[in-house]
Design a protein around this motif. Structure first.
Motif, PDB file in Angstrom:
ATOM      1  N   HIS A  25       0.819  -1.211   0.000  1.00  0.00           N
ATOM      2  CA  HIS A  25       0.000   0.000   0.000  1.00  0.00           C
ATOM      3  C   HIS A  25       0.855   1.264   0.000  1.00  0.00           C
ATOM      4  CE1 HIS A  25      -2.804  -3.119   1.279  1.00  0.00           C
ATOM      5  NE2 HIS A  25      -3.750  -2.338   0.797  1.00  0.00           N
ATOM      6  N   ASP A  27       3.365   4.148  -1.953  1.00  0.00           N
ATOM      7  CA  ASP A  27       3.254   4.923  -3.183  1.00  0.00           C
ATOM      8  C   ASP A  27       4.639   5.256  -3.720  1.00  0.00           C
ATOM      9  OD1 ASP A  27       0.368   5.237  -3.245  1.00  0.00           O
ATOM     10  OD2 ASP A  27       0.629   6.510  -1.477  1.00  0.00           O
ATOM     11  N   ARG A  57      -7.055  -0.882  -5.103  1.00  0.00           N
ATOM     12  CA  ARG A  57      -6.514   0.290  -4.415  1.00  0.00           C
ATOM     13  C   ARG A  57      -7.252   1.576  -4.778  1.00  0.00           C
ATOM     14  NH1 ARG A  57      -0.153   1.059  -3.836  1.00  0.00           N
ATOM     15  NH2 ARG A  57      -1.000   2.573  -2.347  1.00  0.00           N
ATOM     16  N   GLY A 234      -1.505  -1.853  -7.793  1.00  0.00           N
ATOM     17  CA  GLY A 234      -2.262  -2.631  -6.826  1.00  0.00           C
ATOM     18  C   GLY A 234      -1.793  -4.066  -6.728  1.00  0.00           C
ATOM     19  N   PRO A 239      -3.472  -8.912  -0.588  1.00  0.00           N
ATOM     20  CA  PRO A 239      -3.047  -7.508  -0.545  1.00  0.00           C
ATOM     21  C   PRO A 239      -1.635  -7.373   0.031  1.00  0.00           C
ATOM     22  CG  PRO A 239      -4.459  -7.967   1.323  1.00  0.00           C
ATOM     23  CD  PRO A 239      -4.391  -9.248   0.519  1.00  0.00           C
TER      24      PRO A 239
END
Length: 256
Positions: A25, A27, A57, A234, A239
């Protein structure tokens, strides 16, 4: 002693999963310059924001703020969504991307996991141009052409590179967008495609000691064609990521 050993193993496992979740998660915007001997001088530089494989996402506002006003075109390399992703989240992502600049989209395999008409409607609402075996051409004042081609999903046997090339017409500096990098096998030298942008592989997503089901995302050259395969933004199935950080790209194209 056994209890301590089990506690250590469990703590390590929990810590690793937490790290993998945090990484998945995170960036990242990669800034990449690619120069070509055949890039038209009259365009100076062309800057592209490329993002693929958003899946579940929500696009970070930090990324939007970082690249807004810095690029000429936004390119979505497929897999905006997957099954059970709320269409409202997809719409929010599309809205954010179109705030960056004129936006173009190619279909990925997971985009077909919902009714395609729903996604079509949202893309149309925000003025996103769908490149489904088609091309769009930009012309400079001197008459040089920058051509963006996109093909439909390969895995569903919807890809027609021949139609995209026919739509592109002869000449021009050509950039091809294909969700699946397997399109490389279909490209011929006479097609005169200078750059290919792809995703799909997630860079392997979870790599153990550097090994994964796919190669890590990278930029490479094959003959006269540069090929960028992105790790994507994503995840799918889990995840989690390990050894394959999520990434988006600001790509500057210029003359060598």
């Amino acid at each position: 002693m056994v209890f301590i050993f089990v506690f250590i193993i469990m703590s390590f496992a929990i810590g690793l999963i937490a790290y993998m979740y945090k990484l998945a998660h995170s960036d990242q915007v990669l800034y990449q310059e690619i120069s070509f001997a055949n890039f038209p001088d009259s365009f100076g530089e062309v800057k592209l924001f490329f993002i693929s494989d958003i899946h579940r996402r929500l696009l970070s506002e930090d990324i939007v703020s970082e690249v807004k006003g810095k690029v000429d075109l936004v390119i979505i390399g497929g897999d905006l969504l997957e099954k059970r992703v709320p269409i409202e989240r997809v719409e929010q992502n599309i809205k954010s991307l179109t705030e960056i600049g004129p936006t173009y989209f190619v279909w990925g395999n997971n985009d077909y996991e919902i009714n395609p008409r729903l996604l079509d409607a949202v893309l149309l609402k925000y003025g996103v141009k769908i490149l489904d075996n088609t091309a769009v051409s930009f012309e400079s004042e001197e008459g040089d052409r920058f051509v963006l081609l996109g093909i439909d999903d390969i895995s569903r046997k919807r890809a027609r590179l021949d139609l995209a090339l026919q739509d592109a017409g002869p000449g021009g500096f050509k950039v091809l967008v294909s969700h699946d990098p397997k399109i490389q096998k279909q490209i011929k030298r006479e097609d005169q495609i200078s750059l290919v942008l792809s995703g799909h592989t997630h860079g392997g997503q979870i790599r153990i000691f550097g090994f994964g089901p796919y190669e890590i995302g990278k930029l490479k050259r094959t003959g006269e064609t540069a090929i960028l395969v992105s790790n994507g933004y994503g995840t799918t199935s889990l995840p989690l990521r390990l050894g394959a950080s999520p990434e988006t790209h600001v790509i500057t194209l210029k003359r060598k």
